[in-house]
Design a protein around this motif. Structure first.
Motif, PDB file in Angstrom:
ATOM      1  N   LEU A  96       0.823  -1.209   0.000  1.00  0.00           N
ATOM      2  CA  LEU A  96       0.000   0.000   0.000  1.00  0.00           C
ATOM      3  C   LEU A  96       0.855   1.256   0.000  1.00  0.00           C
ATOM      4  O   LEU A  96       0.402   2.328  -0.419  1.00  0.00           O
ATOM      5  CB  LEU A  96      -0.922   0.015   1.226  1.00  0.00           C
ATOM      6  CG  LEU A  96      -2.094  -0.952   1.239  1.00  0.00           C
ATOM      7  CD1 LEU A  96      -2.839  -0.834   2.570  1.00  0.00           C
ATOM      8  CD2 LEU A  96      -3.046  -0.699   0.078  1.00  0.00           C
ATOM      9  N   GLU A  97       2.098   1.137   0.458  1.00  0.00           N
ATOM     10  CA  GLU A  97       2.972   2.296   0.531  1.00  0.00           C
ATOM     11  C   GLU A  97       3.810   2.486  -0.728  1.00  0.00           C
ATOM     12  O   GLU A  97       4.620   3.414  -0.800  1.00  0.00           O
ATOM     13  CB  GLU A  97       3.888   2.178   1.754  1.00  0.00           C
ATOM     14  CG  GLU A  97       3.154   1.939   3.065  1.00  0.00           C
ATOM     15  CD  GLU A  97       2.008   2.918   3.291  1.00  0.00           C
ATOM     16  OE1 GLU A  97       2.163   4.104   2.960  1.00  0.00           O
ATOM     17  OE2 GLU A  97       0.947   2.479   3.809  1.00  0.00           O
ATOM     18  N   ASP A  98       3.617   1.630  -1.717  1.00  0.00           N
ATOM     19  CA  ASP A  98       4.344   1.801  -2.981  1.00  0.00           C
ATOM     20  C   ASP A  98       3.914   3.090  -3.669  1.00  0.00           C
ATOM     21  O   ASP A  98       2.724   3.438  -3.654  1.00  0.00           O
ATOM     22  CB  ASP A  98       4.064   0.626  -3.930  1.00  0.00           C
ATOM     23  CG  ASP A  98       4.727  -0.661  -3.473  1.00  0.00           C
ATOM     24  OD1 ASP A  98       5.657  -0.589  -2.660  1.00  0.00           O
ATOM     25  OD2 ASP A  98       4.308  -1.737  -3.944  1.00  0.00           O
ATOM     26  N   PRO A  99       4.834   3.805  -4.290  1.00  0.00           N
ATOM     27  CA  PRO A  99       4.462   4.996  -5.067  1.00  0.00           C
ATOM     28  C   PRO A  99       3.596   4.599  -6.257  1.00  0.00           C
ATOM     29  O   PRO A  99       3.851   3.572  -6.904  1.00  0.00           O
ATOM     30  CB  PRO A  99       5.807   5.555  -5.534  1.00  0.00           C
ATOM     31  CG  PRO A  99       6.834   4.922  -4.654  1.00  0.00           C
ATOM     32  CD  PRO A  99       6.293   3.581  -4.288  1.00  0.00           C
ATOM     33  N   VAL A 100       2.581   5.380  -6.539  1.00  0.00           N
ATOM     34  CA  VAL A 100       1.729   5.127  -7.702  1.00  0.00           C
ATOM     35  C   VAL A 100       2.568   5.155  -8.976  1.00  0.00           C
ATOM     36  O   VAL A 100       2.336   4.376  -9.914  1.00  0.00           O
ATOM     37  CB  VAL A 100       0.596   6.175  -7.772  1.00  0.00           C
ATOM     38  CG1 VAL A 100      -0.157   6.078  -9.103  1.00  0.00           C
ATOM     39  CG2 VAL A 100      -0.368   5.982  -6.607  1.00  0.00           C
ATOM     40  N   ARG A 115       0.851   7.553  -2.855  1.00  0.00           N
ATOM     41  CA  ARG A 115       0.969   6.122  -2.605  1.00  0.00           C
ATOM     42  C   ARG A 115      -0.313   5.406  -3.022  1.00  0.00           C
ATOM     43  O   ARG A 115      -1.374   6.019  -3.161  1.00  0.00           O
ATOM     44  CB  ARG A 115       1.236   5.855  -1.112  1.00  0.00           C
ATOM     45  CG  ARG A 115       2.391   6.664  -0.532  1.00  0.00           C
ATOM     46  CD  ARG A 115       3.696   6.350  -1.229  1.00  0.00           C
ATOM     47  NE  ARG A 115       4.801   7.153  -0.702  1.00  0.00           N
ATOM     48  CZ  ARG A 115       6.032   7.152  -1.198  1.00  0.00           C
ATOM     49  NH1 ARG A 115       6.321   6.362  -2.231  1.00  0.00           N
ATOM     50  NH2 ARG A 115       6.975   7.907  -0.679  1.00  0.00           N
ATOM     51  N   VAL A 116      -0.203   4.098  -3.171  1.00  0.00           N
ATOM     52  CA  VAL A 116      -1.373   3.298  -3.534  1.00  0.00           C
ATOM     53  C   VAL A 116      -2.482   3.493  -2.499  1.00  0.00           C
ATOM     54  O   VAL A 116      -3.660   3.597  -2.845  1.00  0.00           O
ATOM     55  CB  VAL A 116      -0.993   1.814  -3.653  1.00  0.00           C
ATOM     56  CG1 VAL A 116      -2.236   0.954  -3.877  1.00  0.00           C
ATOM     57  CG2 VAL A 116       0.007   1.602  -4.785  1.00  0.00           C
ATOM     58  N   MET A 175      -7.359   4.629 -11.400  1.00  0.00           N
ATOM     59  CA  MET A 175      -5.922   4.371 -11.362  1.00  0.00           C
ATOM     60  C   MET A 175      -5.626   3.073 -10.586  1.00  0.00           C
ATOM     61  O   MET A 175      -4.752   2.289 -10.975  1.00  0.00           O
ATOM     62  CB  MET A 175      -5.196   5.531 -10.694  1.00  0.00           C
ATOM     63  CG  MET A 175      -5.380   6.906 -11.342  1.00  0.00           C
ATOM     64  SD  MET A 175      -4.897   7.000 -13.079  1.00  0.00           S
ATOM     65  CE  MET A 175      -6.506   6.922 -13.904  1.00  0.00           C
ATOM     66  N   ALA A 176      -6.361   2.843  -9.501  1.00  0.00           N
ATOM     67  CA  ALA A 176      -6.161   1.625  -8.713  1.00  0.00           C
ATOM     68  C   ALA A 176      -6.462   0.380  -9.543  1.00  0.00           C
ATOM     69  O   ALA A 176      -5.764  -0.633  -9.449  1.00  0.00           O
ATOM     70  CB  ALA A 176      -7.044   1.655  -7.467  1.00  0.00           C
ATOM     71  N   GLY A 177      -7.506   0.454 -10.375  1.00  0.00           N
ATOM     72  CA  GLY A 177      -7.823  -0.671 -11.253  1.00  0.00           C
ATOM     73  C   GLY A 177      -6.716  -0.938 -12.249  1.00  0.00           C
ATOM     74  O   GLY A 177      -6.400  -2.099 -12.562  1.00  0.00           O
ATOM     75  N   MET A 178      -6.102   0.122 -12.750  1.00  0.00           N
ATOM     76  CA  MET A 178      -4.977  -0.041 -13.673  1.00  0.00           C
ATOM     77  C   MET A 178      -3.796  -0.705 -12.974  1.00  0.00           C
ATOM     78  O   MET A 178      -3.064  -1.504 -13.582  1.00  0.00           O
ATOM     79  CB  MET A 178      -4.569   1.320 -14.236  1.00  0.00           C
ATOM     80  CG  MET A 178      -5.610   1.956 -15.140  1.00  0.00           C
ATOM     81  SD  MET A 178      -5.071   3.571 -15.765  1.00  0.00           S
ATOM     82  CE  MET A 178      -6.649   4.214 -16.373  1.00  0.00           C
ATOM     83  N   ILE A 179      -3.616  -0.396 -11.695  1.00  0.00           N
ATOM     84  CA  ILE A 179      -2.530  -1.014 -10.935  1.00  0.00           C
ATOM     85  C   ILE A 179      -2.803  -2.500 -10.727  1.00  0.00           C
ATOM     86  O   ILE A 179      -1.879  -3.329 -10.794  1.00  0.00           O
ATOM     87  CB  ILE A 179      -2.341  -0.284  -9.587  1.00  0.00           C
ATOM     88  CG1 ILE A 179      -1.770   1.117  -9.849  1.00  0.00           C
ATOM     89  CG2 ILE A 179      -1.419  -1.068  -8.660  1.00  0.00           C
ATOM     90  CD1 ILE A 179      -1.662   1.989  -8.621  1.00  0.00           C
ATOM     91  N   VAL A 180      -4.063  -2.874 -10.491  1.00  0.00           N
ATOM     92  CA  VAL A 180      -4.409  -4.296 -10.385  1.00  0.00           C
ATOM     93  C   VAL A 180      -3.983  -5.029 -11.654  1.00  0.00           C
ATOM     94  O   VAL A 180      -3.386  -6.112 -11.596  1.00  0.00           O
ATOM     95  CB  VAL A 180      -5.921  -4.478 -10.139  1.00  0.00           C
ATOM     96  CG1 VAL A 180      -6.311  -5.960 -10.262  1.00  0.00           C
ATOM     97  CG2 VAL A 180      -6.313  -3.947  -8.768  1.00  0.00           C
ATOM     98  N   GLU A 181      -4.268  -4.437 -12.796  1.00  0.00           N
ATOM     99  CA  GLU A 181      -3.886  -5.055 -14.072  1.00  0.00           C
ATOM    100  C   GLU A 181      -2.370  -5.143 -14.216  1.00  0.00           C
ATOM    101  O   GLU A 181      -1.830  -6.162 -14.670  1.00  0.00           O
ATOM    102  CB  GLU A 181      -4.490  -4.274 -15.240  1.00  0.00           C
ATOM    103  CG  GLU A 181      -6.000  -4.372 -15.339  1.00  0.00           C
ATOM    104  CD  GLU A 181      -6.545  -3.871 -16.658  1.00  0.00           C
ATOM    105  OE1 GLU A 181      -7.700  -4.198 -16.987  1.00  0.00           O
ATOM    106  OE2 GLU A 181      -5.816  -3.147 -17.377  1.00  0.00           O
ATOM    107  N   LYS A 182      -1.678  -4.066 -13.846  1.00  0.00           N
ATOM    108  CA  LYS A 182      -0.226  -4.016 -14.000  1.00  0.00           C
ATOM    109  C   LYS A 182       0.452  -5.082 -13.141  1.00  0.00           C
ATOM    110  O   LYS A 182       1.349  -5.804 -13.597  1.00  0.00           O
ATOM    111  CB  LYS A 182       0.275  -2.624 -13.593  1.00  0.00           C
ATOM    112  CG  LYS A 182       1.772  -2.405 -13.753  1.00  0.00           C
ATOM    113  CD  LYS A 182       2.150  -2.183 -15.205  1.00  0.00           C
ATOM    114  CE  LYS A 182       3.596  -1.756 -15.321  1.00  0.00           C
ATOM    115  NZ  LYS A 182       3.971  -1.490 -16.731  1.00  0.00           N
ATOM    116  N   VAL A 183       0.022  -5.193 -11.888  1.00  0.00           N
ATOM    117  CA  VAL A 183       0.674  -6.111 -10.954  1.00  0.00           C
ATOM    118  C   VAL A 183       0.291  -7.565 -11.222  1.00  0.00           C
ATOM    119  O   VAL A 183       1.128  -8.465 -11.164  1.00  0.00           O
ATOM    120  CB  VAL A 183       0.321  -5.730  -9.499  1.00  0.00           C
ATOM    121  CG1 VAL A 183       0.898  -6.742  -8.520  1.00  0.00           C
ATOM    122  CG2 VAL A 183       0.850  -4.337  -9.179  1.00  0.00           C
TER     123      VAL A 183
END
Length: 372
Positions: A96-100, A115-116, A175-183
């Motif tokens: 959760l503390e990772d930079p966006v 941060r996320v 943006m959070a949804g895009m991070i789900v896809e990325k990770v």
């Protein structure tokens, strides 16, 4: 064309002689706020004790709302996005503390401290809906791709530095949804289906798709100049590649299954659930009544976890009493200012009323005193 007053009369006054207190409250509120259709469920100790449809899921053909009726959840969907992020945290793939910017490279310099966690508790500084509203519609006949959504979001200046204030942000959840896809390496819709919907048996839940044939799908409405007007979120958002801020369709039965998994190891570790339901804190130490995808409040001194949706939806739970209320309706907010002046109804207020009415302490007071 039938008269709205006649339809509303049919909608509200078809009560049976066996209507209980919740039936009476529901019909009264539907009449007051002109709610076309609604399905409600009350869950106690993991069992559905009340489940019923009221009014019409489709006014045009007077199709009655049923327990199986599927509704657009709108922002009730946010808790699924937050849970998806926490699943990836539990897998050790992110924090959760990772930079966006670690997952969305090329973001503006002012995003450096974002941060996320900021995305999920609405303290990122990203505007409420920074994307281009004219692109975010099926009427454009063009896809509003993730890269374009991200680029348009970056063009809008941050409302404040991350962590300084709270401002509800659909853009942050996109943006959070895009991070789900990325990770995860999976499309957001596939991730939800594979890791949440299918494992929990949520067979009537999916990401919105206006072209899909979905059994028992409710038609959507809003109030325009005091009269019903057709309006569905799927039509206004279906051009988006990312709808993690409000793109799920579901039923009360499926949400009961979701509720049964909340707080258990079926989805997350105990520490992660604690993070989900812990009040956010601003950089100055001020606590906020919002966790990760959930509003946090109290009713009669009891902890309440809840969220509502723009389409007229609500889920509220008292974890200590093991009571949950789910309200899904088809009267949404429609086109808000500056694009219109449509109106919805106070579904959160209604949902909290039903939840309060269903709490054990209140139920005990309503029971007659046993004779000695």
């Amino acid at each position: 064309m039938f008269k709205q007053s006649l339809a509303l009369g049919i909608l509200v006054f078809s009560a049976t002689a066996h209507a209980d207190h919740i039936d009476e409250l529901t019909r009264a509120w539907m009449a007051k706020y002109k709610v076309p259709g609604l399905t409600l469920a009350v869950i106690k100790d993991g069992k559905i004790t009340k489940q019923r449809g009221y009014g019409f899921s489709m006014l045009e053909h007077q199709v009655k709302a049923k327990t199986e009726t599927a509704y657009e959840l709108a922002s009730v969907s946010k808790q699924f996005c937050a849970t998806s992020i926490m699943m990836l945290v539990d897998q050790g793939k992110m924090s959760l503390e990772d930079p966006v910017s670690q997952y969305l490279p090329g973001t503006p310099t002012k995003w450096a401290t974002m941060r996320v966690r900021h995305l999920l508790n609405h303290t990122s500084g990203i505007a409420e809906f920074p994307m281009d509203p004219f692109k975010a519609s099926a009427l454009t006949f063009l896809r509003y791709t993730n890269p374009t959504q991200l680029k348009d979001t970056e063009k809008v200046p941050l409302q404040f530095l991350p962590g300084q204030k709270f401002q509800y942000s659909n853009g942050g959840y996109a943006m959070a949804g895009m991070i789900v896809e990325k990770v995860s390496g999976e499309k957001y819709a596939h991730f939800l289906q594979a890791h949440i919907f299918t494992p929990l048996g949520m067979d009537h839940t999916r990401i919105i798709d206006p072209s899909a044939v979905i059994p028992n799908r409710a038609e959507g409405y809003t109030l325009r100049d005091g009269h019903w007007a057709s309006w569905r979120m799927a039509i206004t958002m279906s051009a988006l590649d990312m709808t993690s801020f409000g793109g799920i369709i579901s039923t009360v039965g499926d949400l009961a299954k979701w509720d049964g998994a909340l707080g258990t190891d079926k989805l997350l570790k105990p520490a992660s659930w604690q993070a989900v339901w812990t009040e956010a804190k601003l950089s100055d130490g001020t606590s906020l009544p919002y966790g990760l995808g959930w509003s946090l409040t109290k009713i009669d001194g009891r902890r309440i976890q809840e969220h509502s949706g723009f389409t007229g939806t609500f889920i509220g739970r008292s974890p200590d009493d093991h009571v949950t209320v789910i309200v899904l309706s088809n009267l949404g907010g429609g086109n808000p200012p500056p694009y219109g002046h449509d109106q919805s109804w106070p579904v959160s207020e209604f949902g909290e009323l039903i939840l309060k009415d269903s709490l054990p302490s209140r139920a005990e007071k309503l029971k007659p005193t046993p004779s000695k």
